[in-house]
Design a protein around this motif. Structure first.
Motif, PDB file in Angstrom:
ATOM      1  N   LEU A  42      27.242 -54.733   8.289  1.00  0.00           N
ATOM      2  CA  LEU A  42      27.676 -53.694   7.111  1.00  0.00           C
ATOM      3  C   LEU A  42      29.010 -53.236   7.390  1.00  0.00           C
ATOM      4  O   LEU A  42      29.486 -53.098   8.579  1.00  0.00           O
ATOM      5  CB  LEU A  42      26.573 -52.449   7.619  1.00  0.00           C
ATOM      6  N   CYS A  43      29.966 -53.021   6.470  1.00  0.00           N
ATOM      7  CA  CYS A  43      31.301 -52.593   6.561  1.00  0.00           C
ATOM      8  C   CYS A  43      30.979 -51.024   6.430  1.00  0.00           C
ATOM      9  O   CYS A  43      30.671 -50.677   4.977  1.00  0.00           O
ATOM     10  CB  CYS A  43      32.200 -53.056   5.530  1.00  0.00           C
ATOM     11  N   GLY A  44      31.573 -50.210   7.371  1.00  0.00           N
ATOM     12  CA  GLY A  44      31.541 -48.873   7.113  1.00  0.00           C
ATOM     13  C   GLY A  44      32.532 -48.361   6.220  1.00  0.00           C
ATOM     14  O   GLY A  44      32.449 -47.208   5.505  1.00  0.00           O
ATOM     15  N   THR A  45      33.585 -48.834   5.874  1.00  0.00           N
ATOM     16  CA  THR A  45      34.602 -48.413   5.008  1.00  0.00           C
ATOM     17  C   THR A  45      34.211 -48.652   3.633  1.00  0.00           C
ATOM     18  O   THR A  45      34.412 -47.628   2.721  1.00  0.00           O
ATOM     19  CB  THR A  45      35.876 -49.267   5.155  1.00  0.00           C
ATOM     20  N   CYS A  46      33.798 -49.938   2.915  1.00  0.00           N
ATOM     21  CA  CYS A  46      33.209 -50.316   1.775  1.00  0.00           C
ATOM     22  C   CYS A  46      31.803 -50.295   1.564  1.00  0.00           C
ATOM     23  O   CYS A  46      31.568 -50.627   0.402  1.00  0.00           O
ATOM     24  CB  CYS A  46      34.226 -51.196   1.229  1.00  0.00           C
ATOM     25  N   ASN A  47      31.131 -50.221   2.624  1.00  0.00           N
ATOM     26  CA  ASN A  47      29.774 -50.175   2.268  1.00  0.00           C
ATOM     27  C   ASN A  47      29.211 -51.629   1.858  1.00  0.00           C
ATOM     28  O   ASN A  47      27.982 -51.525   1.326  1.00  0.00           O
ATOM     29  CB  ASN A  47      29.204 -49.064   1.344  1.00  0.00           C
ATOM     30  N   LYS A  99      34.691 -60.231  10.095  1.00  0.00           N
ATOM     31  CA  LYS A  99      35.152 -58.888   9.728  1.00  0.00           C
ATOM     32  C   LYS A  99      34.924 -58.715   8.358  1.00  0.00           C
ATOM     33  O   LYS A  99      34.700 -59.885   7.537  1.00  0.00           O
ATOM     34  CB  LYS A  99      36.608 -58.590   9.971  1.00  0.00           C
ATOM     35  N   CYS A 100      34.947 -57.597   7.666  1.00  0.00           N
ATOM     36  CA  CYS A 100      34.690 -57.320   6.255  1.00  0.00           C
ATOM     37  C   CYS A 100      35.898 -57.939   5.534  1.00  0.00           C
ATOM     38  O   CYS A 100      36.871 -58.055   6.159  1.00  0.00           O
ATOM     39  CB  CYS A 100      34.673 -55.916   5.790  1.00  0.00           C
ATOM     40  N   ASP A 101      35.723 -58.457   4.148  1.00  0.00           N
ATOM     41  CA  ASP A 101      36.884 -58.807   3.329  1.00  0.00           C
ATOM     42  C   ASP A 101      38.196 -57.741   3.411  1.00  0.00           C
ATOM     43  O   ASP A 101      39.151 -58.029   3.094  1.00  0.00           O
ATOM     44  CB  ASP A 101      36.285 -59.362   2.151  1.00  0.00           C
ATOM     45  N   CYS A 102      37.514 -56.515   3.521  1.00  0.00           N
ATOM     46  CA  CYS A 102      38.624 -55.656   3.457  1.00  0.00           C
ATOM     47  C   CYS A 102      39.468 -55.434   4.723  1.00  0.00           C
ATOM     48  O   CYS A 102      40.470 -54.482   5.115  1.00  0.00           O
ATOM     49  CB  CYS A 102      37.947 -54.146   3.204  1.00  0.00           C
ATOM     50  N   GLY A 103      38.933 -56.261   5.736  1.00  0.00           N
ATOM     51  CA  GLY A 103      39.669 -55.976   6.998  1.00  0.00           C
ATOM     52  C   GLY A 103      39.142 -55.099   8.051  1.00  0.00           C
ATOM     53  O   GLY A 103      39.320 -55.062   9.331  1.00  0.00           O
ATOM     54  N   SER A 104      38.073 -54.535   7.750  1.00  0.00           N
ATOM     55  CA  SER A 104      37.395 -53.400   8.782  1.00  0.00           C
ATOM     56  C   SER A 104      36.352 -54.224   9.602  1.00  0.00           C
ATOM     57  O   SER A 104      35.906 -55.199   9.118  1.00  0.00           O
ATOM     58  CB  SER A 104      36.776 -52.384   8.003  1.00  0.00           C
ATOM     59  N   PRO A 105      36.065 -53.688  10.704  1.00  0.00           N
ATOM     60  CA  PRO A 105      35.134 -54.242  11.833  1.00  0.00           C
ATOM     61  C   PRO A 105      33.680 -53.910  10.951  1.00  0.00           C
ATOM     62  O   PRO A 105      33.416 -53.118  10.268  1.00  0.00           O
ATOM     63  CB  PRO A 105      35.315 -53.566  12.804  1.00  0.00           C
TER      64      PRO A 105
HETATM   65 ZN   LIG Z   1      34.952 -53.505   4.178  1.00  0.00          ZN
END
Ligand SMILES: [Zn+2]
Length: 380
Positions: free
Chosen positions: A4-9, A20-26
């Motif tokens: 799960l990405c906490g930035t974009c859910n 990592k998420c496609d947005c770059g977040s862990p």
């Molecule tokens: Zn993300």
């Protein structure tokens, strides 16, 4: 269970090449935490907490007997207030074995046959050892300034070693190119690593029983102990196993202390701090930790605090510990002067009990060897 990405859910299927998420977040693990909290205390390793680890019941465990490390008091032993947990007594000489055991068990269960990892030394040694144990081919990227003892150890486990010129950040850039087509067994990016380090919280709870310490001090670079403690204690707290959480106190080198800066300035985010000079604490030089938001959550959750130490403090810390029979690498020794600073700042009060995590053995460190052999007497 999913990533799960906490930035974009966004949720992702757990797969070997996704780190990592496609947005770059862990990514974190979206998992079931309704386990029983009944430990198998006949198992003399962290796998006694298997019920709390997100590993399939039929998985082959990749273990070398890591965990269940001693906690001993520092002087004065008659009325101790400061204890140290000798987590460098794990099989490769550092606490990183906790994360490596759980991560490599997970990757083996997924059918992974090759991994890459970047490290300032100890994580590389742990991933190399547990890869060897799992029969998985391993390539470790290290800064070319890494202690020779650590490099020899990584090679001895049969891992391929890639030395990268420049600082820790340059090494991370190099491994991320390789991670496009090989599983990245990263102690900073892969959330299964923190599932291993969270067992430190379970162990401290088991070892102290009903009288949990008020504070736990650890060295912090990317934060794999600090975050593991946060994860472990928050699961125990949410389940009602404990009714309060120790304050989590982090120590960073003054030459690279982005988390301390955010704590001191009460900022909402952690900003990159380029490393200004070499530090003896080679294991904790993260200019911008991967899991910045989670670190700030951990500080808020535990009413945490941060301090910094310089090279003179670190050397003094290695001597203080060695004089009490404890031989650790400089990165571990930051907790000694850190403890004094937290006392001075009023974070730690007179009657408080504190446990400091000693993370890495002195046996593979260049610096400590030179310091301790400083005045040999020759006998003819
Ligand atoms: Zn993300």
């Amino acid at each position: 269970m999913q990533y799960l990405c906490g930035t974009c859910n966004i949720a992702y299927i757990i797969s070997p090449l996704r780190y990592k998420c496609d947005c770059g977040s862990p990514l974190t693990l979206n998992k079931d935490t309704s386990y029983s909290y009944q430990w198998d205390d006949s198992t003399p390793s962290l796998w006694r907490y298997r019920d709390a680890l997100p590993i399939p019941a039929d998985a082959d465990i990749v273990t070398l007997g890591e965990g269940i490390t001693p906690i001993v008091p520092l002087y004065p032993i008659e009325n101790p207030k400061h204890f140290v947990k000798l987590d460098y007594l794990c099989p490769t000489g550092s606490y990183k074995d906790r994360g490596a055991s759980v991560l490599l068990t997970h990757l083996k269960a997924m059918g992974v046959d090759a991994v890459v990892e970047d490290s300032s030394g100890n994580a590389g040694a742990a991933i190399a050892a547990y890869s060897a144990r799992a029969g998985i081919h391993c390539t470790i990227y290290c800064p070319d300034s890494t202690s020779e003892g650590k490099l020899k150890q990584i090679s001895a486990y049969g891992a391929s070693l890639k030395l990268v010129q420049g600082n820790r950040a340059a090494t991370t850039e190099a491994v991320q190119l390789a991670a496009d087509n090989t599983c990245y067994a990263s102690h900073n990016w892969n959330p299964f690593f923190l599932e291993g380090t969270k067992t430190l919280a379970f162990e401290i709870t088991e070892q102290f029983g009903d009288s949990l310490p008020q504070h736990i001090i650890c060295p912090v670079g990317f934060g794999s102990i600090y975050l593991g403690l946060y994860l472990g204690f928050s699961e125990l707290y949410d389940a009602g196993v404990i009714d309060r959480v120790p304050r989590l106190l982090g120590v960073q080198p003054a030459t690279c202390c982005p988390i301390y800066n955010a704590y001191r300035d009460k900022t909402a985010t952690i900003s990159r701090m380029p490393q200004t000079a070499q530090t003896f604490a080679e294991g904790i030089t993260a200019e911008l930790p991967v899991r910045s938001e989670m670190l700030l959550d951990a500080i808020r959750f535990s009413d945490g605090a941060f301090a910094t130490v310089d090279n003179a403090d670190i050397l003094a810390g290695t001597r203080t510990l060695a004089e009490q029979g404890i031989y650790v690498e400089p990165t571990s020794a930051v907790v000694i002067n850190g403890y004094e600073k937290f006392r001075h700042d009023g974070v730690i009060q007179d009657d408080d009990v504190t446990v400091s995590i000693l993370t890495g053995s002195g046996l593979k460190s260049n610096l400590v060897g030179r310091v301790e052999a400083r005045n040999p007497t020759r006998v003819d």
